[in-house]
Motif scaffolding. Structure first.
Motif, PDB file in Angstrom:
ATOM      1  N   ASN B 273       4.869   6.155 -14.363  1.00 39.48           N
ATOM      2  CA  ASN B 273       3.063   6.443 -15.890  1.00 39.48           C
ATOM      3  C   ASN B 273       1.895   7.462 -15.401  1.00 39.48           C
ATOM      4  N   THR B 274       3.080   9.192 -15.771  1.00 40.32           N
ATOM      5  CA  THR B 274       2.209  10.207 -14.648  1.00 40.32           C
ATOM      6  C   THR B 274       2.567  10.692 -16.564  1.00 40.32           C
ATOM      7  N   ALA B 275       0.968  11.726 -16.105  1.00 39.06           N
ATOM      8  CA  ALA B 275      -0.125  12.689 -17.253  1.00 39.06           C
ATOM      9  C   ALA B 275       1.045  14.094 -17.341  1.00 39.06           C
ATOM     10  N   GLY B 276       2.480  14.692 -15.972  1.00 38.69           N
ATOM     11  CA  GLY B 276       2.611  15.279 -16.621  1.00 38.69           C
ATOM     12  C   GLY B 276       2.412  16.444 -15.823  1.00 38.69           C
ATOM     13  N   VAL B 277       2.780  17.531 -14.890  1.00 38.92           N
ATOM     14  CA  VAL B 277       2.922  18.700 -14.691  1.00 38.92           C
ATOM     15  C   VAL B 277       1.511  18.713 -13.730  1.00 38.92           C
ATOM     16  N   GLY B 278       0.927  18.702 -12.907  1.00 41.58           N
ATOM     17  CA  GLY B 278      -0.453  19.062 -12.497  1.00 41.58           C
ATOM     18  C   GLY B 278      -1.415  18.221 -12.122  1.00 41.58           C
ATOM     19  N   SER B 279      -1.561  16.907 -13.082  1.00 39.77           N
ATOM     20  CA  SER B 279      -1.784  16.410 -13.159  1.00 39.77           C
ATOM     21  C   SER B 279      -1.797  14.363 -11.821  1.00 39.77           C
ATOM     22  N   ARG B 280      -3.132  14.435 -11.671  1.00 40.17           N
ATOM     23  CA  ARG B 280      -3.144  13.295 -10.446  1.00 40.17           C
ATOM     24  C   ARG B 280      -2.588  12.365 -10.601  1.00 40.17           C
ATOM     25  N   SER B 281      -2.142  12.164  -9.703  1.00 39.16           N
ATOM     26  CA  SER B 281      -0.962  10.368  -8.911  1.00 39.16           C
ATOM     27  C   SER B 281      -1.564   9.961  -8.714  1.00 39.16           C
ATOM     28  N   THR B 282      -1.230   8.056  -8.257  1.00 40.51           N
ATOM     29  CA  THR B 282      -0.863   7.170  -7.929  1.00 40.51           C
ATOM     30  C   THR B 282       0.331   7.012  -7.177  1.00 40.51           C
ATOM     31  N   LEU B 283       0.162   7.075  -5.498  1.00 41.09           N
ATOM     32  CA  LEU B 283       2.112   6.477  -5.741  1.00 41.09           C
ATOM     33  C   LEU B 283       1.418   5.010  -4.711  1.00 41.09           C
ATOM     34  N   SER B 284       2.501   4.009  -4.627  1.00 48.57           N
ATOM     35  CA  SER B 284       2.716   2.510  -4.816  1.00 48.57           C
ATOM     36  C   SER B 284       3.794   2.285  -4.058  1.00 48.57           C
ATOM     37  N   ILE B 285       3.797   1.797  -2.738  1.00 47.62           N
ATOM     38  CA  ILE B 285       4.573   1.820  -2.007  1.00 47.62           C
ATOM     39  C   ILE B 285       4.271   0.659  -1.334  1.00 47.62           C
ATOM     40  N   ARG B 286       5.312  -0.473  -1.681  1.00 50.06           N
ATOM     41  CA  ARG B 286       5.121  -2.318  -0.691  1.00 50.06           C
ATOM     42  C   ARG B 286       5.444  -1.547   0.517  1.00 50.06           C
ATOM     43  N   PRO B 287       4.854  -2.397   1.166  1.00 52.47           N
ATOM     44  CA  PRO B 287       4.709  -2.150   2.512  1.00 52.47           C
ATOM     45  C   PRO B 287       5.812  -2.725   2.917  1.00 52.47           C
ATOM     46  N   GLU B 288       6.237  -3.658   2.398  1.00 52.32           N
ATOM     47  CA  GLU B 288       8.077  -3.892   3.327  1.00 52.32           C
ATOM     48  C   GLU B 288       8.970  -2.971   3.073  1.00 52.32           C
ATOM     49  N   ARG B 289       8.436  -2.421   1.939  1.00 59.77           N
ATOM     50  CA  ARG B 289      10.182  -1.209   1.727  1.00 59.77           C
ATOM     51  C   ARG B 289       9.864   0.173   2.512  1.00 59.77           C
ATOM     52  N   GLU B 309      -3.198   0.044  14.074  1.00 58.11           N
ATOM     53  CA  GLU B 309      -3.904  -1.232  14.905  1.00 58.11           C
ATOM     54  C   GLU B 309      -2.442  -1.951  14.844  1.00 58.11           C
ATOM     55  N   LEU B 310      -2.286  -3.154  15.203  1.00 53.62           N
ATOM     56  CA  LEU B 310      -0.568  -3.620  15.036  1.00 53.62           C
ATOM     57  C   LEU B 310      -1.241  -5.097  15.124  1.00 53.62           C
ATOM     58  N   ILE B 311      -1.550  -5.826  13.666  1.00 51.71           N
ATOM     59  CA  ILE B 311      -1.733  -7.610  13.692  1.00 51.71           C
ATOM     60  C   ILE B 311      -0.802  -8.407  13.343  1.00 51.71           C
ATOM     61  N   ILE B 317       4.803  -8.682  12.064  1.00 46.18           N
ATOM     62  CA  ILE B 317       4.182  -8.211  12.570  1.00 46.18           C
ATOM     63  C   ILE B 317       2.921  -6.588  11.604  1.00 46.18           C
ATOM     64  N   ARG B 318       1.947  -7.125  11.230  1.00 43.76           N
ATOM     65  CA  ARG B 318       1.498  -6.267  10.218  1.00 43.76           C
ATOM     66  C   ARG B 318       1.056  -4.669  11.229  1.00 43.76           C
ATOM     67  N   THR B 319       1.515  -3.570  10.681  1.00 46.25           N
ATOM     68  CA  THR B 319       0.910  -2.127  11.219  1.00 46.25           C
ATOM     69  C   THR B 319       0.011  -1.397  10.075  1.00 46.25           C
ATOM     70  N   ARG B 320      -1.120  -0.990  10.417  1.00 45.30           N
ATOM     71  CA  ARG B 320      -1.806  -0.019  10.292  1.00 45.30           C
ATOM     72  C   ARG B 320      -1.614   1.397  10.431  1.00 45.30           C
ATOM     73  N   MET B 321      -0.850   2.427   9.865  1.00 41.35           N
ATOM     74  CA  MET B 321      -0.280   3.740  10.225  1.00 41.35           C
ATOM     75  C   MET B 321      -1.572   4.846   9.699  1.00 41.35           C
ATOM     76  N   THR B 322      -1.390   5.855  10.016  1.00 43.47           N
ATOM     77  CA  THR B 322      -1.800   6.949   9.501  1.00 43.47           C
ATOM     78  C   THR B 322      -0.724   8.537   8.733  1.00 43.47           C
ATOM     79  N   VAL B 323       0.149   8.552   7.715  1.00 41.54           N
ATOM     80  CA  VAL B 323       1.060   9.156   7.362  1.00 41.54           C
ATOM     81  C   VAL B 323       0.481   9.927   5.773  1.00 41.54           C
ATOM     82  N   LYS B 332       5.120  -3.586   6.983  1.00 43.18           N
ATOM     83  CA  LYS B 332       5.924  -4.693   7.893  1.00 43.18           C
ATOM     84  C   LYS B 332       6.738  -4.701   8.923  1.00 43.18           C
ATOM     85  N   ILE B 333       6.793  -4.707   9.964  1.00 44.86           N
ATOM     86  CA  ILE B 333       8.149  -5.363  11.034  1.00 44.86           C
ATOM     87  C   ILE B 333       7.767  -6.124  11.311  1.00 44.86           C
TER      88      ILE B 333
END
Lengths: 429, 364
Positions: B273-289, B309-311, B317-323, B332-333
């Motif tokens: 669901n994007t509006a073509g080259v040059g447009s802004r987009s949100t990438l969605s990635i499920r944590p378990e993938r 952060e590791l919970i 184990i839910r892990t918060r990362m910077t990427v 999700k580990i």
């Protein structure tokens, strides 16, 4: 064994404190202490109510049967008179007359003989003036220099002393307690032949009780009729709007009762606003001005208006708790809006009607100031007569008897209400 | 879906309470006979308003609602024959359970014997036989809920509406009731329109879920499709755990595209669901993938990430990362025997498939 501050279980299963005392006793002691502190908090109010409210009420109840005045004023006459046979048709013995003159002269010196006359006058009119006259004449009478019998001397003062009835009356009212106030309160009186109805034209109180009950019922009914839709509107509107309307409902509460009642006089009287308007628009003629005040109509209109908030407030608070989804649920299940109201909404408001109803009814049954101002002769209630006997005729005994009857009536209705509706169903807020 | 098949049909329905804001903006929705359709959305999204319009307690501002192909805008609520279960049960407190259940039959002028049979059947259905003489206040929340369901079904309506019926129950009871309602639906074959803001409830019970936001159905799909193939950023974020990465589309192919995040990382993504080259987009990635330490060449997208952060959550184990410039990226580990042992501050390679990374519209 370490048991510094912990509890431990003993052989018989009860818990003990570290110092060996029973935990149960300790807990009970602390509970008692809390209860005592709670009592101390209510003590000032309790004392205040006791002294200023309960004691006077009790005193009034006593007054309704109290009759010690006869024995106080005629201490030696009463025991002698007790032996006299009232139905013999003969006057009492000479000894009674002697004792009476003796007692009367003592009472006369203390200037209290007229009190007895006044007391007995409630039972038989003319007695008060008889005692006054006798008192006056007795001043000049010296029993030592009496030429005739005591009997003749007294009859010489006033012929009425030769009438058996006055002696019957004194004998009857000589006891420590009397039922005569209660009998008058229900339009009956003692007679030598037992209790009988008073003359037709002096029967007033039973009719007054009936009128008070009927008007109270009518006013209660009218407040339900007028208050229910208002309470419903208030409960279903948004809080902001309903608060504003609530102020309008409460506004009369914050205005002096006297002002509100006088306002009704200004509106309803013959030359008042409503009559003027009706005449101006030609609905009634100048001669046909309506009498809407100083009669029952005035009492009903003014009291319904003044007591309306007492109906609206409990109704409102009950309606506020009724979940709007009840009616929606009923509608979704196939009920018309009327059926939903009748079968679901209304039954849930009965508690509010009960609470408001009993409040308005009890208030109106003892209402005083409004009927006094706008009631005329046909619109006055029992409390107006109680007030009359307290402050004008000074027949406190009768006033107390009427008040006691009123109190019993309210209690009886309360019990009836409890049996029919159930007092637990009453909700005041 | 032809209109004739649909039991309930919303057609261009709009609703405004104050004449300024549209609570429902152009709603078009077909509900099939026997379907369990859930309206899911945050509070204020307009889902309850839809229900109230169908039940007849709120008029539609414009548009038409059809029940069995009959327009019902002008039909009063009591003639619509729609059962309804309310959030707070709305059992009549002054009636016994039996009287509550008999009420809809009574107003339909059903005979007493017939009523008794139906009430008994309905109570049996929710396993509350023997409760007929009790008052609602004497029942527990779960029992009251069952009575409310039984009452909405006792007069055999074609459609039953449920407005967050389990909202007042505690978690365990709620899950149990979800299965019970689901089973009742399967057994009776009645059409259910269910409103909730609880996504697990929606995913558990429904044939189809309509995700509401801002007065619009964002996506209408079966639960698995909704979770795995969200069509826009709102749905991706609202249903399940989700990681968002914002970027600009720099190239597009037929089914894929490349998005450059603001820190310069280039990510190959599934073009949805994007509006073509040059447009802004949100990438969605499920944590378990997200794969930890993928082998080289296993996945097209591989980045260095720092564990922030590791919970510990038991099964994972839910892990918060910077990427890729985001410090709010969860992984999700699984707590398996050979799971990666990460510590706070460790740097690790993570990666994901192009298929699992959906390029959606730009959310704010």
């Amino acid at each position: 064994m370490s048991q510094s501050s912990s509890t431990l279980k003993t052989a018989d299963g009860s818990l003990q404190m570290a110092d060996g005392s029973s935990l149960k006793a300790n807990l009970e002691r602390s509970l008692r202490r809390r209860k005592r502190n709670a009592l101390l908090l209510v003590a000032p109010l309790f004392l205040f109510i006791l002294i200023t409210f309960l004691v006077p009420i009790f005193d009034m109840l006593i007054r309704s049967v109290d009759n010690k005045i006869t024995a106080e004023i005629l201490p030696t006459t009463i025991p002698l008179l007790a032996n006299w046979d009232a139905k013999s048709g003969k006057l009492p013995d000479e000894s009674v007359f002697k004792a009476f003159i003796n007692d009367a002269q003592i009472a006369n010196k203390a200037k209290i003989i007229n009190r007895l006359g006044k007391r007995l006058n409630y039972e038989k009119s003319g007695t008060s003036s008889l005692f006054r006259k006798t008192g006056r004449k007795l001043k000049k009478l010296d029993p030592e220099k009496l030429t005739s019998t005591y009997k003749d001397a007294l009859i010489k003062i006033d012929k009425k002393w030769a009438n058996i009835a006055i002696w019957q009356l004194i004998q009857r009212e000589s006891g420590r307690y009397t039922n005569s106030h209660f009998l008058s309160a229900v339009d009956t009186e003692n007679s030598p032949d037992g209790i009988k109805w008073k003359d037709e034209d002096s029967q007033i109180y039973l009719n007054l009780f009936k009128r008070t009950l009927w008007l109270s019922f009518l006013i209660t009914f009218l407040t339900v009729l007028l208050g229910y839709p208002i309470a419903y509107l208030l409960a279903s509107l948004k809080t902001k709007t309903s608060n504003l309307l609530m102020i309008l409902v409460l506004l009369p509460f914050w205005t002096s009762l006297l002002v509100r009642t006088s306002a009704w006089i200004a509106l309803l009287q013959k030359e008042g606003v409503i009559n003027d308007v009706l005449v101006t628009i030609g609905l009634i003629s100048e001669d046909g001005r309506l009498a809407m005040i100083h009669n029952q109509t005035g009492t009903i209109i003014a009291m319904t208006h003044i007591l309306l908030p007492f109906m609206i407030l409990p109704l409102f608070s009950v309606m506020k708790t009724i979940n709007p989804s009840y009616v929606r649920a009923a509608r979704s299940m196939g009920a018309t809006s009327f059926t939903a109201f009748r079968r679901v909404y209304f039954p849930n408001t009965v508690a509010g009607i009960g609470a408001g109803g009993i409040l308005v009814f009890i208030l109106s049954i003892g209402y005083y100031i409004t009927p006094a101002l706008v009631g005329g002769t046909q619109g006055t209630l029992i409390s107006n007569f109680i007030a009359y006997h307290i402050s004008e005729s000074l027949n406190w005994g009768l006033a107390a008897a009427l008040g006691t009857l009123l109190l019993l009536l309210v209690l009886a209705l309360y019990i009836l209400y409890d049996k029919v509706v159930g007092i637990d169903n009453m909700k005041l807020g | 879906m032809s209109p004739s098949e649909a039991l309930v049909r919303f057609e261009n329905v709009q609703k405004s309470y104050d004449g300024e804001i549209l609570v429902i903006k152009d709603l078009n929705l077909d509900i099939q006979k026997g379907e369990f359709l859930t309206m899911l959305g945050p509070s204020g999204s307009g889902k309850t308003t839809c229900l109230m319009m169908l039940a007849g307690f709120e008029p539609a501002t414009s548009g038409e609602i059809y029940l069995e192909n009959q327009p019902i805008n002008c039909v009063p609520p009591h003639k619509r024959g729609i059962g309804m279960v309310f959030q707070n049960y709305a059992l009549f407190p002054h009636m016994t359970i039996g009287e509550n259940l008999a009420f809809p039959l009574e107003v339909r002028k059903m005979s007493k014997s017939e009523r008794e049979i139906k009430v008994k059947k309905a109570l049996d259905m929710v396993q509350l036989s023997g409760f007929a003489d009790r008052r609602p206040a004497q029942l527990s929340g779960g029992q009251q809920q069952r009575v409310a369901v039984a009452r909405a079904l006792v007069f055999d309506p074609d459609v039953v509406l449920m407005d967050e019926p389990l909202g007042a129950l505690d978690k365990n009871l709620r899950e149990q009731m979800q299965y019970e309602i689901k089973h009742i639906h399967e057994r009776l074959g009645v059409t259910v329109l269910y409103v909730t803001h609880d996504q697990s409830e929606a995913l558990t019970m429904s044939n189809r879920v309509a995700v509401f936001d801002d007065g619009i159905i964002q996506q209408l799909a079966p639960p698995d499709v909704l979770y795995e193939q969200p069509e826009n950023a709102f749905v991706a974020d609202f249903i399940g755990d989700n990681n968002c990465l914002l970027g600009t589309v720099i190239s597009e192919a037929e089914k894929s595209c490349v998005v450059k995040t603001d820190d310069g990382s280039e990510i190959e993504a599934n073009k949805v669901n994007t509006a073509g080259v040059g447009s802004r987009s949100t990438l969605s990635i499920r944590p378990e993938r997200v794969i930890i330490n993928p082998e080289a060449g296993q996945v097209p997208n591989m980045f260095q990430a720092t564990a922030e952060e590791l919970i510990y959550l038991g099964d994972h184990i839910r892990t918060r990362m910077t990427v890729c410039g985001s410090n709010n990226f969860f992984v999700k580990i699984p707590n398996s025997s050979h799971h990666a042992n990460l510590n706070k501050g460790d740097t690790v390679t993570i990666g994901w498939n192009e298929q699992d990374c959906r390029a959606l519209n730009a959310s704010d």
